[in-house]
Design a protein around this motif. Structure first.
Motif, PDB file in Angstrom:
ATOM      1  N   ILE A   1     -11.316  10.111  30.566  1.00 38.18           N
ATOM      2  CA  ILE A   1     -12.470  10.951  30.242  1.00 38.18           C
ATOM      3  C   ILE A   1     -13.343  11.024  31.491  1.00 38.18           C
ATOM      4  O   ILE A   1     -13.833   9.991  31.972  1.00 38.18           O
TER       5      ILE A   1
ATOM      6  N   SER B   1     -13.423  20.015  26.172  1.00 40.22           N
ATOM      7  CA  SER B   1     -14.619  19.356  26.696  1.00 40.22           C
ATOM      8  C   SER B   1     -15.731  19.464  25.653  1.00 40.22           C
ATOM      9  O   SER B   1     -15.738  20.379  24.837  1.00 40.22           O
ATOM     10  N   ARG B   2     -16.645  18.488  25.696  1.00 36.32           N
ATOM     11  CA  ARG B   2     -17.764  18.487  24.766  1.00 36.32           C
ATOM     12  C   ARG B   2     -19.010  17.961  25.465  1.00 36.32           C
ATOM     13  O   ARG B   2     -18.955  16.927  26.137  1.00 36.32           O
TER      14      ARG B   2
ATOM     15  N   THR C   1     -21.390  16.435  29.933  1.00 37.90           N
ATOM     16  CA  THR C   1     -20.211  17.083  29.368  1.00 37.90           C
ATOM     17  C   THR C   1     -18.999  16.233  29.725  1.00 37.90           C
ATOM     18  O   THR C   1     -18.822  15.858  30.888  1.00 37.90           O
ATOM     19  N   LEU C   2     -18.188  15.930  28.724  1.00 36.85           N
ATOM     20  CA  LEU C   2     -17.021  15.058  28.903  1.00 36.85           C
ATOM     21  C   LEU C   2     -15.732  15.859  28.772  1.00 36.85           C
ATOM     22  O   LEU C   2     -15.634  16.760  27.932  1.00 36.85           O
TER      23      LEU C   2
ATOM     24  N   GLY D   1      -8.754  16.350  18.503  1.00 32.54           N
ATOM     25  CA  GLY D   1      -9.630  17.299  19.168  1.00 32.54           C
ATOM     26  C   GLY D   1      -8.875  18.174  20.160  1.00 32.54           C
ATOM     27  O   GLY D   1      -9.432  19.095  20.741  1.00 32.54           O
TER      28      GLY D   1
ATOM     29  N   MET E   1     -25.244  14.939  18.415  1.00 40.46           N
ATOM     30  CA  MET E   1     -24.087  14.035  18.412  1.00 40.46           C
ATOM     31  C   MET E   1     -24.536  12.576  18.431  1.00 40.46           C
ATOM     32  O   MET E   1     -23.935  11.729  17.759  1.00 40.46           O
TER      33      MET E   1
ATOM     34  N   GLN F   1     -22.461  16.110  25.229  1.00 41.75           N
ATOM     35  CA  GLN F   1     -23.036  15.099  24.347  1.00 41.75           C
ATOM     36  C   GLN F   1     -24.479  15.480  24.025  1.00 41.75           C
ATOM     37  O   GLN F   1     -25.394  15.247  24.811  1.00 41.75           O
TER      38      GLN F   1
ATOM     39  N   GLN G   1     -18.968   6.097  21.034  1.00 36.86           N
ATOM     40  CA  GLN G   1     -19.259   7.537  20.999  1.00 36.86           C
ATOM     41  C   GLN G   1     -18.485   8.244  22.109  1.00 36.86           C
ATOM     42  O   GLN G   1     -17.990   9.355  21.922  1.00 36.86           O
ATOM     43  N   VAL G   2     -18.359   7.599  23.254  1.00 37.07           N
ATOM     44  CA  VAL G   2     -17.590   8.155  24.366  1.00 37.07           C
ATOM     45  C   VAL G   2     -16.098   8.106  24.032  1.00 37.07           C
ATOM     46  O   VAL G   2     -15.374   9.093  24.196  1.00 37.07           O
TER      47      VAL G   2
ATOM     48  N   GLN H   1     -14.372  10.807  21.962  1.00 37.62           N
ATOM     49  CA  GLN H   1     -14.152  12.124  22.569  1.00 37.62           C
ATOM     50  C   GLN H   1     -12.679  12.300  22.927  1.00 37.62           C
ATOM     51  O   GLN H   1     -12.204  13.410  23.106  1.00 37.62           O
TER      52      GLN H   1
ATOM     53  N   PRO I   1     -11.898  15.035  28.206  1.00 37.60           N
ATOM     54  CA  PRO I   1     -10.842  14.081  27.882  1.00 37.60           C
ATOM     55  C   PRO I   1      -9.441  14.658  28.117  1.00 37.60           C
ATOM     56  O   PRO I   1      -9.217  15.867  28.009  1.00 37.60           O
TER      57      PRO I   1
END
Length: 163
Positions: free
Chosen positions: A141, A35-36, A116-117, A86, A42, A38, A77-78, A81, A119
């Motif tokens: 995602i 998870s990341r 927070t995403l 990754g 970024m 944004q 950008q999405v 992810q 994927p």
């Protein structure tokens, strides 16, 4: 008797584990991607890399005047992810990976700075060839609220087990 610590270091042994081949993959098999969140950094990095300078992605006042709660993430950008690197997929298949063939994405909900995403890639189709196979992966995602914000698919060319 010498143990492993007595052998010289070999960078080829510094890996996730043994190579898995096309035949080792199964429909429904899932590959986690970290998870990341944004962050503003970024957003700035994506702006720099893409050259996209539309204010919807970089000007909070512009966004708020148009009903958005914060900076709106660019769709690409999405989508990035979900980059397989990754997560564990390219490390799991190791030397059998030949290349990334294609990808598609659908942007289903807005993603904002601070979201927070989460994927995930899931094997959805396996097409065997003579010496290789095409692995189709479903991309999902989700955001921190559990909403699906993006989906799509990736295709990878993977070697079959050597004879």
């Amino acid at each position: 008797m010498a143990d492993a610590s007595d052998r010289p270091f070999d960078p080829a042994d510094h890996r996730f584990g043994p190579t898995h081949w096309f035949e080792d993959l199964q429909l429904g098999q899932k590959f986690y991607i970290n998870s990341r969140t944004q962050t503003e950094a970024m957003f700035a990095a994506f702006q720099s890399a893409s050259g996209d300078n539309h204010p919807i992605h970089y000007n909070r006042e512009y966004c708020k005047a148009r009903g958005h709660r914060d900076l709106l993430a660019h769709g690409l950008q999405v989508a990035i992810q979900g980059a397989a690197g990754g997560g564990i997929f390219p490390h799991f298949i190791g030397d059998s990976l030949i290349g990334f063939l294609e990808q598609s994405s659908r942007f289903l909900k807005p993603v904002y700075c601070g979201d927070t995403l989460y994927p995930m890639l899931e094997v959805s189709k396996l097409q065997a060839g003579r010496t290789t196979g095409v692995v189709t992966m479903k991309l999902t995602i989700h955001n921190q609220a559990g909403m699906l914000v993006c989906d799509g698919q990736h295709k990878y060319l993977v070697r079959k087990r050597p004879q």
